[in-house]
Design an enzyme around this catalytic site. Structure first.
Site, PDB file in Angstrom:
ATOM      1  CE  LYS A  73     -49.607 -49.499 -28.285  1.00  0.00           C
ATOM      2  NZ  LYS A  73     -48.979 -49.619 -26.962  1.00  0.00           N
ATOM      3  CE1 TYR A  87     -49.437 -46.853 -30.585  1.00  0.00           C
ATOM      4  CE2 TYR A  87     -51.640 -46.762 -31.547  1.00  0.00           C
ATOM      5  CZ  TYR A  87     -50.807 -46.715 -30.432  1.00  0.00           C
ATOM      6  OH  TYR A  87     -51.353 -46.510 -29.184  1.00  0.00           O
ATOM      7  CB  ALA A  88     -52.611 -50.676 -36.394  1.00  0.00           C
ATOM      8  N   GLY A  98     -44.410 -43.578 -17.483  1.00  0.00           N
ATOM      9  CA  GLY A  98     -45.160 -43.158 -16.298  1.00  0.00           C
ATOM     10  C   GLY A  98     -45.014 -41.701 -15.911  1.00  0.00           C
ATOM     11  CB  SER A 152     -53.936 -48.729 -29.500  1.00  0.00           C
ATOM     12  OG  SER A 152     -54.682 -47.849 -30.324  1.00  0.00           O
TER      13      SER A 152
END
Length: 252
Positions: A165, A161-162, A18, A148
């Site tokens: 996610k 990453y894929a 954040g 994503s």
């Protein structure tokens, strides 16, 4: 008659990642709408600075925390601490994530792979499991996972990453059933957003690629906010286990 306004007065909202980018914009929005926001990221100083900037802008209460989201034990401790110090949690936004570059798929190291899975999947699962369980016994709440478009249309340059996610998408559906009806669990699936990371891109090449998007451009960080606020609010009271794509109409 139902109140259709976004009002998070006195609600406790936790946002990982954040201190900058999309997470910072989310924190500003929740704070503007009356929430007590807790922002967590790897660097406490960055969170402290972000908290001060948000409070100066909104007048709201923002609490900074240091958290290595990929660390199971830190997530466990953080969930207990933030619940106690905020007096409960109404909304958890699992926003922290990263997709490191690599030269070749076979050259991906175990350390890189584990780091990506830890940050993008393991940590969000642990936080959701702990805080979701607490929410069920405390009047309910909402969990929003930031996934994503790579999870739906993976490319060779983002394999770990894929995969992480995509796992987060599956986790969303499973936890929606595990903690429903009291806790709603949903996913926002962003496309290309122009955060600070995008400053290092080949801008001319990106502008050319963006012409394939229906919107003909990348997204501005604040344009993620509406989807997150909706899924966190009572307006989404019958929405759970869902994936909301925000990608400017990017092609598959």
């Amino acid at each position: 008659m139902s109140d259709w306004a976004f009002d998070f007065t006195d609600r406790k909202v936790v946002i990982t990642g954040g201190s900058r980018g999309l997470g910072f914009e989310m924190a500003c929005a929740f704070s503007t709408l009356g929430a007590h926001v807790a922002i967590a990221s790897r660097k406490l100083e960055a969170c402290q600075d972000a908290a001060e900037r948000i409070t100066a802008q909104t007048g709201g209460k923002v609490s900074p925390y240091a958290l290595q989201v990929a660390d199971w034990d830190q997530c466990t401790e953080f969930a207990e601490t933030v619940w106690e110090e905020l007096g409960g949690v109404d909304v958890l936004v699992n926003n922290a994530g990263s997709s490191p570059l690599y030269d070749s798929i076979s050259g991906i190291s175990e350390a890189l792979y584990d780091k990506v899975i830890g940050l993008n999947l393991k940590g969000p699962f642990r936080l959701s499991a702990l805080l979701g369980e607490k929410m069920t016994g405390n009047g309910g709440g909402a969990i929003v996972n930031i996934s994503s478009i790579a999870s739906l249309h993976p490319k060779p340059n983002v394999v770990p990453y894929a995969a992480a996610k995509a796992g987060l998408n599956a986790t969303t559906m499973a936890l929606a059933h595990a903690y429903g009806p009291d806790v709603r669990v949903n996913t926002v699936v962003p496309g290309t957003f122009l955060t600070d990371v995008s400053k290092h891109w080949d801008q001319e090449a990106f502008q050319e690629r963006a012409q394939e998007f229906a919107a003909k451009r990348g997204g501005q960080p604040e344009e993620i906010v509406g989807a997150v606020l909706y899924l966190s609010s009572s307006m989404a009271s019958y929405t759970t286990g869902a994936m909301l794509t925000v990608d400017g109409g990017a092609p598959n």
